[in-house]
Structure formats: C-alpha cells, structure tokens
Motif scaffolding. Sequence first.
Motif, PDB file in Angstrom:
ATOM      1  N   GLY A 149       0.282  10.450  -9.080  1.00 43.03           N
ATOM      2  CA  GLY A 149       0.970  10.383 -10.362  1.00 43.03           C
ATOM      3  C   GLY A 149       0.027  10.010 -11.490  1.00 43.03           C
ATOM      4  O   GLY A 149       0.102  10.560 -12.595  1.00 43.03           O
ATOM      5  N   LEU A 150      -0.888   9.098 -11.225  1.00 46.92           N
ATOM      6  CA  LEU A 150      -1.873   8.696 -12.231  1.00 46.92           C
ATOM      7  C   LEU A 150      -2.800   9.861 -12.572  1.00 46.92           C
ATOM      8  O   LEU A 150      -3.052  10.150 -13.750  1.00 46.92           O
ATOM      9  CB  LEU A 150      -2.682   7.498 -11.725  1.00 46.92           C
ATOM     10  N   GLY A 200      -2.112  12.992 -12.203  1.00 55.68           N
ATOM     11  CA  GLY A 200      -1.285  13.964 -12.918  1.00 55.68           C
ATOM     12  C   GLY A 200      -1.074  13.574 -14.368  1.00 55.68           C
ATOM     13  O   GLY A 200      -1.032  14.430 -15.258  1.00 55.68           O
ATOM     14  N   GLY A 201      -0.939  12.278 -14.611  1.00 51.77           N
ATOM     15  CA  GLY A 201      -0.774  11.805 -15.981  1.00 51.77           C
ATOM     16  C   GLY A 201      -1.980  12.114 -16.849  1.00 51.77           C
ATOM     17  O   GLY A 201      -1.849  12.467 -18.028  1.00 51.77           O
ATOM     18  N   ILE A 202      -3.155  12.010 -16.265  1.00 54.02           N
ATOM     19  CA  ILE A 202      -4.387  12.322 -17.001  1.00 54.02           C
ATOM     20  C   ILE A 202      -4.429  13.811 -17.340  1.00 54.02           C
ATOM     21  O   ILE A 202      -4.746  14.196 -18.469  1.00 54.02           O
ATOM     22  CB  ILE A 202      -5.626  11.884 -16.194  1.00 54.02           C
ATOM     23  N   ILE A 203      -4.082  14.645 -16.371  1.00 55.70           N
ATOM     24  CA  ILE A 203      -4.056  16.096 -16.595  1.00 55.70           C
ATOM     25  C   ILE A 203      -3.014  16.440 -17.652  1.00 55.70           C
ATOM     26  O   ILE A 203      -3.265  17.233 -18.563  1.00 55.70           O
ATOM     27  CB  ILE A 203      -3.766  16.850 -15.278  1.00 55.70           C
ATOM     28  N   THR A 204      -1.841  15.832 -17.533  1.00 55.64           N
ATOM     29  CA  THR A 204      -0.756  16.115 -18.471  1.00 55.64           C
ATOM     30  C   THR A 204      -1.142  15.728 -19.891  1.00 55.64           C
ATOM     31  O   THR A 204      -0.939  16.500 -20.831  1.00 55.64           O
ATOM     32  CB  THR A 204       0.521  15.359 -18.052  1.00 55.64           C
ATOM     33  N   LYS A 205      -1.703  14.536 -20.036  1.00 58.98           N
ATOM     34  CA  LYS A 205      -2.052  14.044 -21.375  1.00 58.98           C
ATOM     35  C   LYS A 205      -3.007  14.992 -22.080  1.00 58.98           C
ATOM     36  O   LYS A 205      -2.880  15.242 -23.284  1.00 58.98           O
ATOM     37  CB  LYS A 205      -2.652  12.648 -21.287  1.00 58.98           C
ATOM     38  N   SER A 206      -3.944  15.560 -21.327  1.00 57.72           N
ATOM     39  CA  SER A 206      -4.923  16.458 -21.954  1.00 57.72           C
ATOM     40  C   SER A 206      -4.310  17.796 -22.361  1.00 57.72           C
ATOM     41  O   SER A 206      -4.889  18.509 -23.180  1.00 57.72           O
ATOM     42  CB  SER A 206      -6.104  16.692 -21.014  1.00 57.72           C
ATOM     43  N   ALA A 207      -3.144  18.153 -21.805  1.00 57.10           N
ATOM     44  CA  ALA A 207      -2.533  19.455 -22.104  1.00 57.10           C
ATOM     45  C   ALA A 207      -1.372  19.356 -23.091  1.00 57.10           C
ATOM     46  O   ALA A 207      -0.853  20.385 -23.519  1.00 57.10           O
ATOM     47  CB  ALA A 207      -2.043  20.105 -20.809  1.00 57.10           C
ATOM     48  N   LEU A 208      -0.962  18.143 -23.447  1.00 52.81           N
ATOM     49  CA  LEU A 208       0.198  18.017 -24.321  1.00 52.81           C
ATOM     50  C   LEU A 208      -0.028  18.668 -25.683  1.00 52.81           C
ATOM     51  O   LEU A 208       0.823  19.404 -26.177  1.00 52.81           O
ATOM     52  CB  LEU A 208       0.594  16.550 -24.492  1.00 52.81           C
ATOM     53  N   GLY A 223       6.540   9.057 -17.508  1.00 56.86           N
ATOM     54  CA  GLY A 223       5.693   8.084 -16.807  1.00 56.86           C
ATOM     55  C   GLY A 223       6.493   7.012 -16.089  1.00 56.86           C
ATOM     56  O   GLY A 223       6.340   6.815 -14.873  1.00 56.86           O
ATOM     57  N   PRO A 224       7.387   6.294 -16.787  1.00 58.36           N
ATOM     58  CA  PRO A 224       8.175   5.265 -16.102  1.00 58.36           C
ATOM     59  C   PRO A 224       9.095   5.826 -15.015  1.00 58.36           C
ATOM     60  O   PRO A 224       9.255   5.213 -13.957  1.00 58.36           O
ATOM     61  CB  PRO A 224       8.995   4.634 -17.228  1.00 58.36           C
ATOM     62  N   VAL A 225       9.673   6.991 -15.271  1.00 57.12           N
ATOM     63  CA  VAL A 225      10.574   7.573 -14.262  1.00 57.12           C
ATOM     64  C   VAL A 225       9.790   7.931 -13.006  1.00 57.12           C
ATOM     65  O   VAL A 225      10.173   7.563 -11.887  1.00 57.12           O
ATOM     66  CB  VAL A 225      11.329   8.799 -14.816  1.00 57.12           C
ATOM     67  N   TRP A 226       8.672   8.642 -13.165  1.00 50.14           N
ATOM     68  CA  TRP A 226       7.886   9.033 -11.996  1.00 50.14           C
ATOM     69  C   TRP A 226       7.311   7.819 -11.272  1.00 50.14           C
ATOM     70  O   TRP A 226       7.277   7.788 -10.036  1.00 50.14           O
ATOM     71  CB  TRP A 226       6.780  10.026 -12.366  1.00 50.14           C
ATOM     72  N   THR A 227       6.884   6.811 -12.012  1.00 52.37           N
ATOM     73  CA  THR A 227       6.358   5.606 -11.370  1.00 52.37           C
ATOM     74  C   THR A 227       7.428   4.949 -10.508  1.00 52.37           C
ATOM     75  O   THR A 227       7.167   4.553  -9.364  1.00 52.37           O
ATOM     76  CB  THR A 227       5.836   4.615 -12.434  1.00 52.37           C
ATOM     77  N   GLY A 276       0.813  -1.217   0.000  1.00 54.16           N
ATOM     78  CA  GLY A 276       0.000   0.000   0.000  1.00 54.16           C
ATOM     79  C   GLY A 276       0.845   1.265   0.000  1.00 54.16           C
ATOM     80  O   GLY A 276       0.559   2.208  -0.748  1.00 54.16           O
ATOM     81  N   ALA A 277       1.883   1.276   0.827  1.00 53.80           N
ATOM     82  CA  ALA A 277       2.758   2.455   0.898  1.00 53.80           C
ATOM     83  C   ALA A 277       3.485   2.668  -0.421  1.00 53.80           C
ATOM     84  O   ALA A 277       3.723   3.811  -0.834  1.00 53.80           O
ATOM     85  CB  ALA A 277       3.753   2.305   2.043  1.00 53.80           C
ATOM     86  N   THR A 278       3.833   1.585  -1.093  1.00 46.84           N
ATOM     87  CA  THR A 278       4.548   1.678  -2.367  1.00 46.84           C
ATOM     88  C   THR A 278       3.638   2.178  -3.478  1.00 46.84           C
ATOM     89  O   THR A 278       4.049   2.981  -4.321  1.00 46.84           O
ATOM     90  CB  THR A 278       5.155   0.306  -2.734  1.00 46.84           C
ATOM     91  N   ILE A 279       2.403   1.744  -3.464  1.00 45.97           N
ATOM     92  CA  ILE A 279       1.449   2.140  -4.503  1.00 45.97           C
ATOM     93  C   ILE A 279       0.906   3.543  -4.272  1.00 45.97           C
ATOM     94  O   ILE A 279       0.668   4.295  -5.224  1.00 45.97           O
ATOM     95  CB  ILE A 279       0.293   1.118  -4.593  1.00 45.97           C
ATOM     96  N   PHE A 280       0.709   3.931  -3.020  1.00 45.60           N
ATOM     97  CA  PHE A 280       0.020   5.174  -2.681  1.00 45.60           C
ATOM     98  C   PHE A 280       0.505   6.411  -3.445  1.00 45.60           C
ATOM     99  O   PHE A 280      -0.325   7.146  -4.010  1.00 45.60           O
ATOM    100  CB  PHE A 280       0.065   5.426  -1.170  1.00 45.60           C
TER     101      PHE A 280
END
Length: 173
Positions: free
Chosen positions: A20-21, A23-31, A51-55, A11-15
């Motif tokens: 980030g997820l 943020g990815g949705i927001i980012t994708k819509s603004a690219l 995406g992979p780096v932040w994950t 849970g702590a690792t995924i949280f």
Amino acid sequence: MPVQINWQAVGATIFPNIGGLAGGIITKSALTPWYDGLNKPAWRPPNWAFGPVWTSLYSGIGYASYLVYRDGGGLDGDAKIPLVVYGSNLLLNWAWTPIFFGYKRLDLALYEIQLVNITAIASGILFYKINPVAGYIFIPYVLWLGVATTLNYVIWRDNKDSSTATIKEIKTN
C-alpha cells in the motif's frame, strides 16, 4: 509485569501495508496532471480518503491472516491453502496500482481487478472456515473492492481514449 507484544500479529498486520505504501508513492506521482484530468464520477470518494481506508483494510486483512496462521496450524497445517490464496490476493492487489496509475492502463486495470475480487472473496471464505472472525474481517475489504471496481469501470468508460494506449506509447510520453 511487562507487556508482551505478539510480534507475529504485529508483522502480519503491517505486512499488507508495504504494498500500500509503494502504491501510494506511485499514485501520488500520477495524480497531477494525468488523474486529475480524467473524467470521474461525482460519487467518487475524495483523494485524501483512499490512504486511510486502504490502511485500515490492509491492516484488518493482515490481522485476519495472523488469526488463520495461528488457528490453522501455520503453513504446515490447514492454513496453507488459505494463506497462499491470500498472498496471491495481496500480490494482485499491489499490482493494480502500477497498472492503473503507473502505466495508465485503465482497461488492463479493470481486467486485473476482477482477479483481485475473486481472490479476496476466496480468501474470506477460506479464512472463515478456519476462523470465522478472520472471514468476517474480509467483508469490508470485499465491499470496498466493489467500490474500487465500479470506480475503475466508470473512469475507463468515461475516458476510453486515455485507457487504450499501449505500454510502449506510455513509456515514450
């Protein structure tokens, strides 16, 4: 013998990746077309790398938070202050994306990322005092924040006309 899963560690690792997820949705819509139309430095990592780096980084600091929680006596022990600083860092980190990509405020994002840097460094130091490995896990995160901060600055510098619109102006466009 069945494998025991440490759900607290999972849970702590995924949280951190939840923000980030989002943020990815927001980012994708603004690219396209906004971000793609900005002047960016040649050394900028490609879009697909973020995406992979932040994950990886979010997962690492999430696991580090578990180590501190475990070794620092939880929220009733020595881990309380480090985990509060870490939680503040996550919230600040998650807030950067809507500021930069959502509101398109390169200037405010540049100020805000300074708070992300401060709380990330503080988290790493505080985590180290409880579990040195947890502190070391913050090193790649802090280094990547340096890249992100520099990138934010250069994009702001090279696109000042795009970064000074008020939030009201952005909402009406």
